[in-house]
Design an enzyme around this catalytic site. Sequence first.
Site, PDB file in Angstrom:
ATOM      1  N   LYS A  76     126.582  -0.030  27.514  1.00 55.84           N
ATOM      2  CA  LYS A  76     125.040  -0.340  28.092  1.00 55.84           C
ATOM      3  C   LYS A  76     125.423  -1.159  29.253  1.00 55.84           C
ATOM      4  CE  LYS A  76     120.445  -1.708  26.573  1.00 55.84           C
ATOM      5  NZ  LYS A  76     119.540  -2.320  25.522  1.00 55.84           N
ATOM      6  N   SER A 151     115.282   0.127  24.347  1.00 50.92           N
ATOM      7  CA  SER A 151     115.874   0.062  25.693  1.00 50.92           C
ATOM      8  C   SER A 151     117.095   0.793  25.966  1.00 50.92           C
ATOM      9  CB  SER A 151     115.845  -1.290  26.186  1.00 50.92           C
ATOM     10  OG  SER A 151     116.847  -1.859  25.441  1.00 50.92           O
ATOM     11  N   SER A 175     115.667  -1.788  20.221  1.00 57.57           N
ATOM     12  CA  SER A 175     116.247  -1.191  21.137  1.00 57.57           C
ATOM     13  C   SER A 175     117.500  -0.317  20.762  1.00 57.57           C
ATOM     14  CB  SER A 175     116.577  -2.016  22.254  1.00 57.57           C
ATOM     15  OG  SER A 175     115.438  -2.399  23.137  1.00 57.57           O
TER      16      SER A 175
END
Lengths: 484, 477
Positions: A76, A151, A175
């Site tokens: 990420k 997210s 997330s």
Amino acid sequence: MIDSGLAQISRALAAREVSSVELTQEYLARIEKENSNLNAYITVCNELALEQANAADAVRSKGEAGAFTGIPIAHKDLFCTAGIRTSCGSRMLDNFISPYDATVVERFKQAGAVTLGKTNMDEFAMGSSNETSFYGPVKNPWDHSLVPGGSSGGSAAAVAARLCAGATATDTGGSIRQPASFTGLTGLKPTYGRVSRWGMVAFASSLDQAGTLTQSAEDAAMMLNVMAGLDQKDSTCSDVSVDDYTAGLDKPLKGLKIGLPKEHFSEGLNAEVEQCIRDAISEYEKLGASIQEISLPNSHLSVSAYYVIAPAEASANLSRYDAVRYGYRCENPVDLEDMYKRSRSEGFGAEVKRRIMVGTYALSAGYYDAYYRKAQKIRRLIKDDFQQAFEEVDVIIGPTSPHTAFPIGAQNDDPVTMYLEDIYTIAVNLAGLPGMSIPSGLVNGLPVGLQIVGRDFSEAQLLNVAHQFQLATDWHTKTPDNQA
Amino acid sequence: MEWETVIGLEVHVQLATASKLFSGTSTEFGAEPNTQANIYDLAMPGTLPVLNKEALKMAVKFGVAIGAEISTTSVFDRKNYFYPDLPKGYQTSQLDFPIVGKGELVIDMEDGTQKTIGVTRAHMEEDAGKSLHEDYPDKTGIDLNRAGTPLLEIVSEPDLRNAKEAVAYLKKMHSIICYLTISDGDMSQGSMRCDANVSIRQKGSDELGTRTEIKNINSFRYVEKAINIEVERQIDLIEDGGRVVQETRLYDADKNETRSMRSKEVANDYRYFPEPDLLPIVIDTKYIEAIRETLPELPDVKCKRFCEQYGLSEYDALVLTSDHATAGYFEIVTAASGDPKLSANWVMGDLQAILNKDEIAINNSPVSADALAILISRIKDNTISSKIAKTVFEAMVDGEGDADSIIESKGLKQVTDTGAIEAMVDEVIANNPDQVEQYKSGKEQVIGFFVGQIMKASQGKANPGQVNKLLKEKLSN
């Protein structure tokens, strides 16, 4: 081969059925083909990945390979990577190249993993649909008109579209679990403090936790084996001993006590999603678990408390983006105040600015007691609710999200509706507990996620509970192209 | 109207740790700008603080030394404000749960009286960097070498009643932190800085007046001047029918005035909240007791011991013990010379004078304690007179060698041979019949004239005791 899960790939590498270079080339080729549609990656590291793959193959030929040697993964884009842009999905860090590696990144390097690239995300991890990214929304591989969740939407889309074997992700309010639910993946958010936060760009420090998005619980266990453990650079990282998370996967579930929070099966839960969850519960009964209803009486307060605490911490965490030392700086500032104001106005997106303002307000003189202090009290009550529940049951299960993935743009007008996306997941972060989401059915061709929550540092048990379900069912093997 | 001044001080002490409060960077003073700032000090995304355990130990040591409550659980908070030399946009400090709670400090006034001043609290916090405005036209340079340096902020009760008390408090604080070796206490380098909260009220009133805060005063002298000028300003203001505004003021030493800082600074809302990147600091009583055992003898105790053990006056003992290094120097001189009184006089007198003149720390004294002890021994054993000793001392300061070699090479040894002295006495008496006449007619102070003549003739080397004795004998005949 690259459609296989991480554990299978590890075995294939060990058996020399495939080389890391071959795998990496295949992934890079597919990324080249698919990423322009999905927008899952912000940065693809072609050269670095092949270099690392070559090195991994060399290690293997010397007979020094470990379980993770040569496995291509993605990070990420809020894990700092030395020499590679770490954007956090923000214009503010579009030009930021980290001088150092996050502990998580460092540990995967040490384990011999290959870094394919950095995945898209909501800006500063603030969002539940991956639509707040400066780099544009990520599309759900199951239906490109839908969001992948957020997210960690880029990591989820990358794994779901088989653009990597597994991906790191972070979970502050859901997330990891919500994107896992929306894209048919296994998402693991470990206990707060299980994985080091050093080098993870902070959103809300007391809630942020690094975890994984993978095809299966076994894959997740392999990744957690690399990531978990004490780090002297993170004062909040725990010294509780680390299990071998793959070792306990095969334990039978006979005698397992499962709690169903009645608050998670009430109004607002989509009926078909509920049916999938009920079916999963029956499956667990077949596996020998006993089911009982429990109550988390304060769970209705969790979203409100979260949206005080997380923005409050974020408002301070994001103060460092002041255009002085790195990051976005506006053109021709006339003085210091102008530089601050315009750089931050132009560098941050709307959702980030909204949360900075909410957090600043909640901490202001005269409002602190009414908001921040009260939210902390609620946080304590929520933790107590869980503690009480865990006196009766071993794990708590329920839906991860009240519905399946929604269309891109559907919730853009109302931030509060978006905040309610995380209604079942947020309390777990407030309590600091480990949680997972695993695929447990399809509704209208879209994945449904089952959330499993355990006691502090019970990751081994959660992974065992998830793995046994995945041995008995095949929901985790479904892909957008193969739903049969 | 009669006014009473009320003063509270906030003292910032830079702790003498090798590295910063939350990062491993060196804290050494004077390096090239930004060479002592690592990724945490630069507030790079993703970096996290780790508490320096030495800083914690030093804070606890201070607390124990002033008899304060030590918090077994204390908490760091974030103090939020934007400034270019504050990289994170917040300062990590302690608000509600400081490491050190209530304690007290006994201060010594010039008239020999003492007063007990309450210490409200002391907490750990990180220093900011420096903004450099001078070197870059139209720009501001940022030096982050100092950013993150550990500070102990010590807050007093509003117990001080005039500028002299404030200075006495600061001097005692300085003395203690130097004794504890938790700071070098060097005010010129900013290792100790002070903010003064000043208000006035009618004598006899219980209520506090509106206070102003004078920021960043960096010498004892300026503290006294700044407070006095601020008190004067407040009195004038009120007596002219005005009102004191609560605000932050700066002291301008050149103009000897205080002036208001921008009102924006005052209106800051720091939005403190507990630092989520650090767990609460939990220490146990065992930890505290172990630190208590390492405490050195503190100035008050040492002062009392100097009076008792060396028979010094309270004043001498106080002067000698107010500085840790001076006290240590004195004890070496005394032990080696065996004469506490003479040692005290020399250390406080001639030695201190040359140190003050050249602004030298006693640790770097050109005359070592052992060397001074030998000089004093030569006075005691009558090798030289006190007067000659000053000449020898000056030569020692100039690096001409030790006392014995200087006495030898310059032929300064005292004449104690009675025959030689008697010859000089006879000669002086014979040469000055008028003065002899005066003496005999009862003007006994004329003896000083004769002594002077003889010392001159002997180049100061005649033993003054013997000269006096012989003169009196001969003149009485």
